[in-house]
Design a protein around this motif. Structure first.
Motif, mmCIF file in Angstrom:
data_model
loop_
_atom_site.group_PDB
_atom_site.id
_atom_site.type_symbol
_atom_site.label_atom_id
_atom_site.label_comp_id
_atom_site.label_asym_id
_atom_site.label_seq_id
_atom_site.Cartn_x
_atom_site.Cartn_y
_atom_site.Cartn_z
ATOM 1 N N TYR A 77 1.094 -1.202 0.121
ATOM 2 C CA TYR A 77 -0.125 0.022 0.127
ATOM 3 C C TYR A 77 0.846 1.391 -0.026
ATOM 4 C CZ TYR A 77 -2.748 3.849 1.733
ATOM 5 O OH TYR A 77 -3.180 5.188 1.673
ATOM 6 N N VAL A 78 1.869 1.288 0.918
ATOM 7 C CA VAL A 78 2.862 2.291 1.051
ATOM 8 C C VAL A 78 3.417 2.800 -0.376
ATOM 9 C CG1 VAL A 78 4.716 3.120 2.078
ATOM 10 C CG2 VAL A 78 3.135 2.342 3.570
ATOM 11 N N LEU A 79 4.182 1.598 -1.040
ATOM 12 C CA LEU A 79 4.575 1.839 -2.417
ATOM 13 C C LEU A 79 3.860 2.478 -3.253
ATOM 14 C CD1 LEU A 79 6.911 -1.597 -2.118
ATOM 15 C CD2 LEU A 79 7.668 0.926 -2.065
ATOM 16 N N LEU A 80 2.711 1.721 -3.361
ATOM 17 C CA LEU A 80 1.671 2.329 -4.652
ATOM 18 C C LEU A 80 1.030 3.737 -4.275
ATOM 19 C CD1 LEU A 80 -0.696 -0.859 -4.890
ATOM 20 C CD2 LEU A 80 1.161 -0.171 -6.585
ATOM 21 N N ASN A 81 1.252 4.107 -2.942
ATOM 22 C CA ASN A 81 0.497 5.391 -2.731
ATOM 23 C C ASN A 81 1.560 6.361 -2.204
ATOM 24 O OD1 ASN A 81 -2.657 4.820 -2.947
ATOM 25 N ND2 ASN A 81 -1.776 3.390 -1.956
ATOM 26 N N TRP A 82 2.676 6.192 -2.185
ATOM 27 C CA TRP A 82 3.678 7.084 -1.537
ATOM 28 C C TRP A 82 3.757 8.559 -2.113
ATOM 29 C CZ3 TRP A 82 6.404 7.041 2.653
ATOM 30 C CH2 TRP A 82 7.359 8.144 2.847
ATOM 31 N N LYS A 83 3.632 8.942 -3.356
ATOM 32 C CA LYS A 83 3.521 10.160 -3.744
ATOM 33 C C LYS A 83 2.263 10.634 -3.432
ATOM 34 C CE LYS A 83 6.629 9.653 -8.050
ATOM 35 N NZ LYS A 83 6.673 9.822 -9.530
ATOM 36 N N ILE A 84 1.148 9.975 -3.651
ATOM 37 C CA ILE A 84 -0.170 10.519 -3.199
ATOM 38 C C ILE A 84 -0.203 10.980 -1.562
ATOM 39 C CG2 ILE A 84 -2.693 10.108 -2.890
ATOM 40 C CD1 ILE A 84 -2.370 8.250 -5.242
ATOM 41 N N TYR A 85 0.322 9.900 -0.766
ATOM 42 C CA TYR A 85 0.394 10.138 0.539
ATOM 43 C C TYR A 85 1.429 11.372 0.885
ATOM 44 C CZ TYR A 85 1.129 9.429 5.593
ATOM 45 O OH TYR A 85 1.339 9.475 6.733
ATOM 46 N N ALA A 86 2.520 11.440 0.278
ATOM 47 C CA ALA A 86 3.411 12.529 0.517
ATOM 48 C C ALA A 86 2.998 13.991 0.232
ATOM 49 C CB ALA A 86 4.820 12.153 -0.206
ATOM 50 N N THR A 87 2.459 14.065 -0.969
ATOM 51 C CA THR A 87 2.113 15.524 -1.408
ATOM 52 C C THR A 87 0.655 15.685 -0.406
ATOM 53 O OG1 THR A 87 2.193 14.735 -3.412
ATOM 54 C CG2 THR A 87 0.397 16.485 -3.286
ATOM 55 N N PHE A 88 -0.366 14.639 0.001
ATOM 56 C CA PHE A 88 -1.381 14.991 0.861
ATOM 57 C C PHE A 88 -1.000 15.590 2.261
ATOM 58 C CE2 PHE A 88 -4.876 13.699 3.915
ATOM 59 C CZ PHE A 88 -5.712 14.452 3.542
ATOM 60 N N THR A 89 0.038 14.607 2.726
ATOM 61 C CA THR A 89 0.479 15.161 4.120
ATOM 62 C C THR A 89 1.152 16.343 4.153
ATOM 63 O OG1 THR A 89 2.366 13.612 3.870
ATOM 64 C CG2 THR A 89 0.285 12.546 5.128
ATOM 65 N N SER A 90 2.036 16.709 3.220
ATOM 66 C CA SER A 90 2.773 17.977 3.215
ATOM 67 C C SER A 90 1.868 18.955 3.065
ATOM 68 C CB SER A 90 3.996 17.774 2.046
ATOM 69 O OG SER A 90 3.130 17.516 0.669
ATOM 70 N N GLY A 91 0.976 18.924 2.186
ATOM 71 C CA GLY A 91 0.036 19.953 1.986
ATOM 72 C C GLY A 91 -0.758 20.255 3.184
ATOM 73 N N ALA A 92 -1.193 19.204 3.888
ATOM 74 C CA ALA A 92 -1.882 19.370 5.339
ATOM 75 C C ALA A 92 -0.767 19.826 6.249
ATOM 76 C CB ALA A 92 -2.658 18.107 5.769
ATOM 77 N N ALA A 93 0.220 19.470 6.196
ATOM 78 C CA ALA A 93 1.059 19.944 7.305
ATOM 79 C C ALA A 93 1.476 21.429 7.269
ATOM 80 C CB ALA A 93 2.364 19.223 6.918
ATOM 81 N N ALA A 94 1.161 21.978 6.354
ATOM 82 C CA ALA A 94 1.399 23.396 6.037
ATOM 83 C C ALA A 94 0.386 24.300 6.907
ATOM 84 C CB ALA A 94 1.375 23.837 4.497
ATOM 85 N N GLN A 95 -0.621 23.583 7.197
ATOM 86 C CA GLN A 95 -1.704 24.307 8.077
ATOM 87 C C GLN A 95 -1.400 24.357 9.647
ATOM 88 O OE1 GLN A 95 -5.772 23.346 6.990
ATOM 89 N NE2 GLN A 95 -4.942 22.039 5.131
#
Length: 613
Positions: free
Chosen positions: A238-256
């Motif tokens: 799951y992590v390998l298949l979704n790494w880019k999506i997960y990293a983008t989502f969490t980094s964007g949310a972390a900016a808040q």
């Protein structure tokens, strides 16, 4: 009659207890069937009810689309039977019925898992969960007031689905372990829950590893690898298949995080872990949208954590050998499992727009109840003179939980009641203030809107999402009060910036009003063709903002942009695609007629969109 019931319970205690759990859930949550819908994210998940008409085109669309930035097709597909069975008039009630059924299934699985646990100590004693102890733990988890958010809030079907699938994986693992086999079903259920619902159970392999190390004597590394490797493989895939999506989502949310990072983020995490544990035991001051972390609470958190550790150390050092082993083999592992379960939601890495939410405790709280049930069993076995008192305390506690749940549920009954509940705190969440301001503006209450805007300004947030919301709302107020040029100029000031997209986290009514009001103004400025192109770009921005939230509205905005640019054939195709989803939408019908009149050379009607006026 009671004799027959008692005999039935003696013969089939687990079946009767499972039925009691389901009955308790029904009694607790069925009153929510007549509650309003479209609370917070509900409009993104079920607002486009046309998607739930059973058709291959809808299924293909759901399988290829994300909702609110999360790929959860199994959740979206599960709304199809709700719409099919209940129809449009009772759709929201049908959605909550299914939520209740998923929650019931999760709690029954929790009960069955507890019944399977058996930990042997060195002195030949053991800890297991008899029917009554497992029932008490499952009931406490089932009717807890923090579960209102996951069960009553339709959009949070993700929670009840992922927990049921995850606990199904645990139960399958335990049954295979006891049979001396490696479970095939367990990693499949885990991967489905991660990839098709939400990644809440990502730490499940680690939790099962802790349980394996406690139960397995003597330790067998090869057996550990053989039984747990498929689960780690499912999580890694799951992590390998979704790494880019997960990293983008969490980094964007972390900016808040509003400047809270590094050392502060660690304090936030400890504070939240304490809250998840504390609110499970003492569910007070519940809120649909908790205030963000505030530095003044750090000292209290540190003191509470240190005090807890100190008290636990003293108890561990003075009690007898049997209790020492109990803490080491039962309480400590349950605490470690709680820590592993709470890690993804404790905010070391921000994954949402809140620091703490009741729904995030759904999975971690189970280990608190498991720990308490183990302590209850130990006390019951070793203090026979206190058994009546233990029963009374357990009964009073369950009754108190039920009363608190019944008192808290009405906060989710209407949009107004939820907004009132979110604001019922000395320092409301900025997101709650935005929702309240947007709602007041839609009711044309300018004074109330300004009050909420001033509260947001008082927070002195430097995040673009908050700054742009204030500017946009002030601009809309100017437009409504007659200063159209000034209001549009204020709105354009942030819509023309490269980081305008931050407003996507704001209420959708606000986004629609800002963009459409500005576009309408530019379309009236016929002296300069640049205004026309700018209006088209604004509708493209609106389409981007609504993609993944309301697909038809996104298509409508995109087609209007094409129409303004003179791309009539393309606009016609997009309008037709939207109309196929919602055949009765008069707005899209009129826009389609307008573009067809333009194609045929007739004088078209103007595209229909509402502005702030």
């Amino acid at each position: 009659m009671w004799d027959k019931v008692s005999e039935l319970y003696r013969k089939f205690p687990d079946r009767v207890n499972c039925a009691m759990i389901v009955l308790a859930v029904m009694i607790c949550f069925l009153p929510s069937l007549n509650y309003e819908t479209f609370v917070l994210d509900d409009s993104a998940y079920i607002g486009s009810s046309y998607l739930f008409r059973l058709s291959w085109s809808n299924i293909k669309y759901i399988l290829s689309s994300k909702t609110v930035g999360l790929y959860s097709p199994l959740v979206m597909l599960s709304f199809i039977p709700d719409y099919t069975l209940w129809g449009s008039d009772l759709f929201h009630a049908g959605c909550r019925v299914q939520n209740i059924l998923w929650h019931s299934g999760a709690m029954v699985l929790f009960y069955l898992i507890l019944r399977e646990i058996n930990v042997k100590f060195k002195n030949e004693t053991e800890i297991s969960f008899p029917p009554v102890a497992a029932l008490l733990a499952a009931l406490a988890a089932a009717i807890h007031p923090q579960r209102v958010e996951s069960v009553v809030w339709i959009a949070e079907r993700k929670d009840v689905m992922v927990l049921t699938l995850g606990l199904g994986a645990v139960y399958a693992f335990i049954k295979a372990y006891k049979a001396g086999k490696t479970s095939i079903l367990s990693p499949i259920l885990l991967f489905i829950s991660l990839a098709l619902v939400k990644p809440l159970m990502l730490s499940l392999p680690l939790i099962l590893t802790i349980g394996y190390l406690v139960v397995k004597r003597p330790f067998d590394f090869k057996d550990l690898v053989r039984k747990l490797l498929p689960l780690y493989g499912a999580a890694a895939l799951y992590v390998l298949l979704n790494w880019k999506i997960y990293a983008t989502f969490t980094s964007g949310a972390a900016a808040q995080a509003a400047g809270a990072d590094g050392e502060s983020r660690i304090f936030i995490a400890f504070y939240n872990i304490w809250l998840y544990f504390g609110k499970t035991l003492f569910p007070v001051k519940l809120n649909p949208c908790y205030p963000l972390y505030r530095p003044g609470e750090v000292s209290f958190t540190a003191m509470a954590v240190l005090l807890t550790v100190a008290v636990a150390a003293v108890i561990f050092s003075v009690v007898n050998t049997r209790w020492k082993e109990f803490f080491a083999r039962a309480v400590l592992p349950a605490g470690l499992m709680f820590g592993a379960a709470v890690f993804p939601v404790c905010n070391l890495q921000r994954i949402g727009n809140v620091d703490f939410a009741d729904r995030y405790s759904y999975f971690p709280s189970l280990f608190v109840w498991m720990m308490l049930a183990a302590v209850l069993v130990m006390l019951y076995q070793n203090l026979p003179e206190s058994r009546r008192l233990l029963k009374m305390v357990a009964g009073v506690f369950l009754g108190a939980l039920l009363l608190v749940t019944a008192a808290y549920m009405p906060a989710w009954k209407t949009k107004k009641s939820q907004i009132d509940a979110m604001l019922d705190t000395p320092k409301p969440h900025i997101g709650a203030l935005k929702i309240a301001a947007s709602n007041a503006f839609s009711r044309k209450n300018i004074e109330e809107t300004m009050n909420y805007v001033m509260l947001i300004q008082a927070e002195k947030s430097t995040h673009p999402a908050d700054i742009y919301f204030v500017e946009g709302m002030l601009g809309l107020i100017q437009i409504r009060q007659g200063d159209v040029d000034g209001g549009v100029a204020r709105i354009n000031a942030f819509l023309s910036r490269p980081d305008w997209y931050y407003i996507v986290s704001s209420p959708k009514d606000f986004i629609r009003d800002c963009i459409v009001s500005s576009a309408a103004w530019h379309l009236k400025q016929k002296s300069d063709p640049k205004h026309k192109l700018y209006a088209a770009n604004l509708f493209e921005m609106a389409a981007q903002a609504f993609d993944g939230w309301n697909s038809v509205e996104g298509l409508n905005f995109r087609a209007i942009a094409m129409m303004i640019r003179g791309e009539y054939r393309q606009a016609e195709a997009v309008f037709m695609a939207a109309l196929k989803m919602v055949p009765d939408d008069e707005n899209i019908r009129r826009n389609l007629l307008a573009v067809r009149q333009r194609i045929s050379g007739a004088v078209p009607a103007a595209p229909v969109e509402k502005s702030a006026k």
